[in-house]
Design a protein around this motif. Structure first.
Motif, PDB file in Angstrom:
ATOM      1  N   GLY A 124      37.895  23.876  38.528  1.00  0.00           N
ATOM      2  CA  GLY A 124      37.800  23.182  37.240  1.00  0.00           C
ATOM      3  C   GLY A 124      39.146  23.311  36.560  1.00  0.00           C
ATOM      4  N   HIS A 125      39.922  22.264  36.559  1.00  0.00           N
ATOM      5  CA  HIS A 125      41.298  22.331  36.060  1.00  0.00           C
ATOM      6  C   HIS A 125      41.430  21.468  34.809  1.00  0.00           C
ATOM      7  N   ASP A 138      41.144  30.168  37.310  1.00  0.00           N
ATOM      8  CA  ASP A 138      41.205  29.889  35.869  1.00  0.00           C
ATOM      9  C   ASP A 138      42.431  30.492  35.189  1.00  0.00           C
TER      10      ASP A 138
HETATM   11 MG    MG Z   1      39.143  26.703  36.565  1.00  0.00          MG
END
Ligand code: MG
Ligand code: IMO
Length: 424
Positions: free
Chosen positions: A41-42, A14
């Motif tokens: 999770g981009h 993150d």
């Molecule tokens: Mg992420």
């Protein structure tokens, strides 16, 4: 720009890797994921629209880019289909521009169940996984009872494979998890139907990448997770199950190390972590809550609140050295501007033996030693060049460069593409 460019995270995920990937892939022809799975999770905000990527390389947002999912990635085919359809609503020709390596291991429904079962059995010692089945899928790969994308190419091969594997998985589900077994035919049918969707995407990705590099195309390799979550170099056992430092690229994409000339290490201007494990500069209480709120630190995959703390230079230096980083991207500096005092950890107290980040119990007694900086107390909206940065922000940035002994070549100060400064 050299031909092969890699982007890796220097914290516990993150860091804003996708923000950096989005900027760099504008000048690239190909974008590649090489490890991890939909635990990633981009988030990229482009032209006012938010895009979230889990498996698809974020470079796909640029219409000229061809995207590849390397064999080191564990692919949940149902998730991939959903994601491709979702992204395809706003981005042209997504499915046509993606190839998936035949060697990719598939995340199966039983992997997700087992992820939860193992976590529950560990009780207080749980890792805090994303629950996406990542660990059990990589475990099956090593145990040699995985199912791969290639198996979807041949119905009889898939059937034979599932006949061998499913009894093992069902034994685990029933005996360890107390869950009902999965029915062979149901699973087979759902794999055949997702196979119809996935089959046109399956390709010899290492071969395509070698040809791309040979013909002079510029290839961007997008890391997921980060060095400190790497299964070998991170804070084991509180890590993910793949090599998320630079070395994971070579096996995971199937390219020679000599093809990657530039390695960007991405770090936020402070630190965050989701899940369990050591975090030397963590701020508990109101200070941590303030950072979480100001930085909007909630997971893109699970929505969990992230643990927040000050920048930990020794840990980031270790991460940068482990991944042979050549340039640093410093993200979210805008979050710190309003602080009266910004802290940066420069060394540790009680460090009476070598620090091993991959042996976290050695980190327990360590306390951070901080250097303090004043906040710059103004927004960075109009910043376009290095000289536009407030002097306090420049001093902060120079200190980080000096401490890491690496150039900071990109700074981001907001979610939008324009809120990026290229330096050097
Ligand atoms: Mg992420
Ligand atoms: P990106 O690519 C942050 C963390 C989980 C957990 C540990 C193991 O968005 O930076 P796993 O599901 O991989 O078995 O979980 O790793 N984790 C991440 N944390 N960002 C990620 O990805 C992560 N992927 C896994 O929270 O602590």
């Amino acid at each position: 720009m050299t031909q092969g460019v890699a982007v890796v995270g220097l914290q516990w995920g993150d860091e804003g890797k996708a923000r950096v990937v989005d900027v760099l892939s504008e000048e690239c022809d190909d974008a590649v994921r090489f490890q991890g799975g939909s635990n990633a999770g981009h988030t990229v905000v482009a032209n006012g629209r938010k895009h979230v990527f889990h498996l698809v390389p974020a470079g796909i947002l640029h219409p000229q880019v061809r995207a590849y999912i390397g064999g080191g990635v564990v692919v949940d085919p149902f998730e991939l289909k959903k994601e491709v359809e979702e992204i395809g609503r706003n981005v042209p020709n997504v499915k046509e521009r993606i190839k998936v390596a035949a060697g990719c291991h598939l995340v199966m429904p039983y992997h997700r169940s087992l992820d939860t079962i193992y976590e529950n059995l560990k009780g207080d010692e749980r890792i805090g996984t994303t629950g996406r089945g990542i660990g059990p899928c990589y475990a099956d790969k090593a145990l040699r009872h995985g199912i791969r994308a290639a198996d979807l190419l041949e119905v009889s091969a898939l059937r034979q494979r599932l006949e061998t594997v499913l009894p093992i998985e069902n034994a685990l589900l029933e005996k360890i998890g107390g869950l009902p077994p999965l029915r062979f035919q149901e699973l087979m049918d759902s794999l055949l139907s997702i196979g119809d969707w996935l089959r046109p995407l399956i390709a010899d990705v290492p071969d395509l990448l070698r040809s791309a590099l040979d013909s002079g195309r510029r290839v961007l390799f997008e890391g997921a997770q980060s060095v400190l979550l790497d299964v070998d170099y991170g804070t084991y056992p509180y890590v993910t199950s793949s090599n998320s430092c630079l070395t994971g690229l070579f096996a995971g994409a199937g390219v020679h190390p000599g093809r990657v000339g530039e390695v960007w290490g991405v770090t936020k201007a402070y630190c965050t972590r989701v899940g369990s494990g050591p975090f030397i500069t963590e701020l508990n209480g109101p200070e941590g809550e303030r950072l979480r709120k100001d930085g909007d630190e909630y997971g893109a995959t699970t929505g969990r609140p992230r643990r927040c703390g000050w920048l930990d230079i020794p840990a980031i230096r270790y991460a940068a050295e482990t991944s042979a980083v050549t340039a640093v991207a410093l993200t979210k500096i805008d979050v710190l501007g309003d602080y009266d005092v910004i802290r940066v950890c420069t060394s540790y107290r009680n460090e009476n033996h070598r620090v091993y980040y991959n042996a976290p119990w050695r980190l327990a007694a360590i306390e951070p030693v901080y250097r303090e900086f004043p906040g710059w107390k103004r927004g960075l909206q109009g910043v376009r060049r290095r000289e536009d940065l407030p002097s306090q922000a420049l001093a902060f940035l120079h200190f980080i460069e000096e401490q890491l002994r690496l150039p900071v070549k990109m700074v981001t100060f907001g979610a939008a593409r324009e809120q990026t400064l290229r330096l050097g």
